[in-house]
Design a protein around this motif. Sequence first.
Motif, PDB file in Angstrom:
ATOM      1  N   ARG A   1       2.824   8.630   5.990  1.00  6.77           N
ATOM      2  CA  ARG A   1       4.151   9.075   5.583  1.00  6.77           C
ATOM      3  C   ARG A   1       3.876   9.270   4.067  1.00  6.77           C
ATOM      4  NH1 ARG A   1       6.299   2.814   6.294  1.00  6.77           N
ATOM      5  NH2 ARG A   1       3.821   2.660   5.788  1.00  6.77           N
TER       6      ARG A   1
ATOM      7  N   SER B   1       0.929  -1.074  -0.047  1.00  5.20           N
ATOM      8  CA  SER B   1       0.121   0.110   0.028  1.00  5.20           C
ATOM      9  C   SER B   1       0.868   1.471  -0.008  1.00  5.20           C
ATOM     10  CB  SER B   1      -0.963   0.054   1.185  1.00  5.20           C
ATOM     11  OG  SER B   1      -1.528   1.112   1.271  1.00  5.20           O
ATOM     12  N   ARG B   2       0.453   2.252  -0.629  1.00  3.54           N
ATOM     13  CA  ARG B   2       0.847   3.601  -0.758  1.00  3.54           C
ATOM     14  C   ARG B   2       0.665   4.631   0.560  1.00  3.54           C
ATOM     15  NH1 ARG B   2       5.656   4.983  -3.219  1.00  3.54           N
ATOM     16  NH2 ARG B   2       5.878   7.223  -3.774  1.00  3.54           N
ATOM     17  N   GLY B   3      -0.391   4.045   1.175  1.00  2.00           N
ATOM     18  CA  GLY B   3      -0.958   4.703   2.253  1.00  2.00           C
ATOM     19  C   GLY B   3      -2.153   5.722   2.083  1.00  2.00           C
ATOM     20  N   TYR B   4      -2.740   5.757   0.843  1.00  2.00           N
ATOM     21  CA  TYR B   4      -3.907   6.190   0.273  1.00  2.00           C
ATOM     22  C   TYR B   4      -4.517   5.523  -0.785  1.00  2.00           C
ATOM     23  CZ  TYR B   4      -1.265   8.292  -3.330  1.00  2.00           C
ATOM     24  OH  TYR B   4      -0.431   8.775  -4.644  1.00  2.00           O
TER      25      TYR B   4
ATOM     26  N   ASP C   1      -2.303   6.595   5.847  1.00  2.59           N
ATOM     27  CA  ASP C   1      -0.916   6.717   6.416  1.00  2.59           C
ATOM     28  C   ASP C   1      -0.112   7.906   6.140  1.00  2.59           C
ATOM     29  OD1 ASP C   1       1.844   6.158   6.643  1.00  2.59           O
ATOM     30  OD2 ASP C   1       1.742   4.012   5.879  1.00  2.59           O
TER      31      ASP C   1
END
Length: 503
Positions: A374, A310-313, A372
């Motif tokens: 980050r 996952s890229r956090g979005y 996320d």
Amino acid sequence: MTEPCVQVTVRARREFDVSVIRGLRIEEVPMGLGDGIEIISASPVPSIVTLGTSVRVIRDVDSRVEYSEKHVLVRIDREWFVYPRKIWDLVYNDYILPMIEGKPPKNPGLLLYGPPGTGKTTMARIISSLANLTLYEVGASNILRKYVGESEMELSKVFDYAESSPPSMILFDDAEWLVRARKLAGEREGTETVSLSLMSELLRRIERWGREGGQSLCVVTTNAPPELIDPALLRSGRLGKPLLIPLPDHEAIRLFLEKNGVGGGEAEKLASFFVSLGACMADVVSLLPEVRERGLEARERIEDRLRVASRGYLRLFSPFIIDRDKISEFFTTLFKPSPHLRLHVALEKELAIPILATVFTSLGIPTIYLFDLRFADEAIETAEMLNGIVVIDSRIMTPQIAYSVNIPVVSFGSSTEYTNFLVIIRDAVDIFNVFNIPPDDYVDIVGRYYGCSESVLKRAKQVISMLSIDQKARFLKLLSTFAPSGLTESSVDRLRQLTSLVT
């Protein structure tokens, strides 16, 4: 004795390995080699192709470009690619078109960044194909050497090759090793340590290309966010402003699927499935056979696999569209005007996300769900590029996002500590007051978002029609909690029993 060939130009109808012509004696030009390969120029003639011969390859590309309202579809030979139209227009007008016309590009370099699998490398190759550029693809293994000064020499050779065969392009793919900020470079050892002299050589050569206005382009692709890139590279006349290649939205995936033979109804369903999991286009290509074979039964296993990468979005999208008339005039009017709008929905994720996804999809507002921090900067830039909004759990909200970003923000969760957020839904019962949406539609909103079957939806609508307003709210909360794991008609009946027990 036959002289060595200094420069040769080859036209090919497919990918061409230049090593196959090393040692070839050129008696005349043009000179056909079979299989769609032809030598169209050489210097001198006759001559022999050696390791020192500069080889330019021109691809005979069968290309086509189609436009939709928000996307562009590009076909190279038999493959289709989909990009946001806003990104494509920038790339085409600033880089492809000038080089087709024999002019220098806007900048001598271009930095493409974003999540893995979104088509950064493919975009670079499309530029090369459509502008008929000699392409030099370079990785860390081609440049980095053990001894001091050798890496710089290898980098210089690549630029020499490109300059000797214009129009040309150098592609530094996955180039974190090359473009990482110099103040950070020393933090890592081995092949990822970037010396000051290597960066200086890169800057020197790109700057020279910019001053001379030549027919060469340096494209860099990276998964790293711009804040980790050496800022000296990002100035005008070098790589310029980084260009984000974002995760695909529902329409992009649907268009891609339809171009690859997936029927309209199935394409809509599969696009919703992939978008809800935050899939990149490479995921769509690799997972499509499995999903088509096993249907949405593959969801849980694929979801676990994608979560790891996952890229956090992800891009929120709902397969259930509500008529705008069913969304309260208050909410629609409230949302329109300001990028500084801040709203809060006092619902837990399982219920908040389907409702927000459905409302904003129905309003035609691109929505990024950030989970996320980050990758907050990248997610926010994606939303800005799309003129969209960011949805975020209030538990990870930061003051910067709450007060500083220039886009609308919607948070969810039991409460919010930020006083600039207007609470529009205070509890699950409140959803029946804020939106002009009947209870049956809420079953569709939750159930279809999580992929429930028609029989389950039918039974859930029967159940909710028999409940009081407070029980309806509790039932929806339970439905949203258990739907992601899969429901049957009998399990819906058990949720009804739990509804009467919960207070």
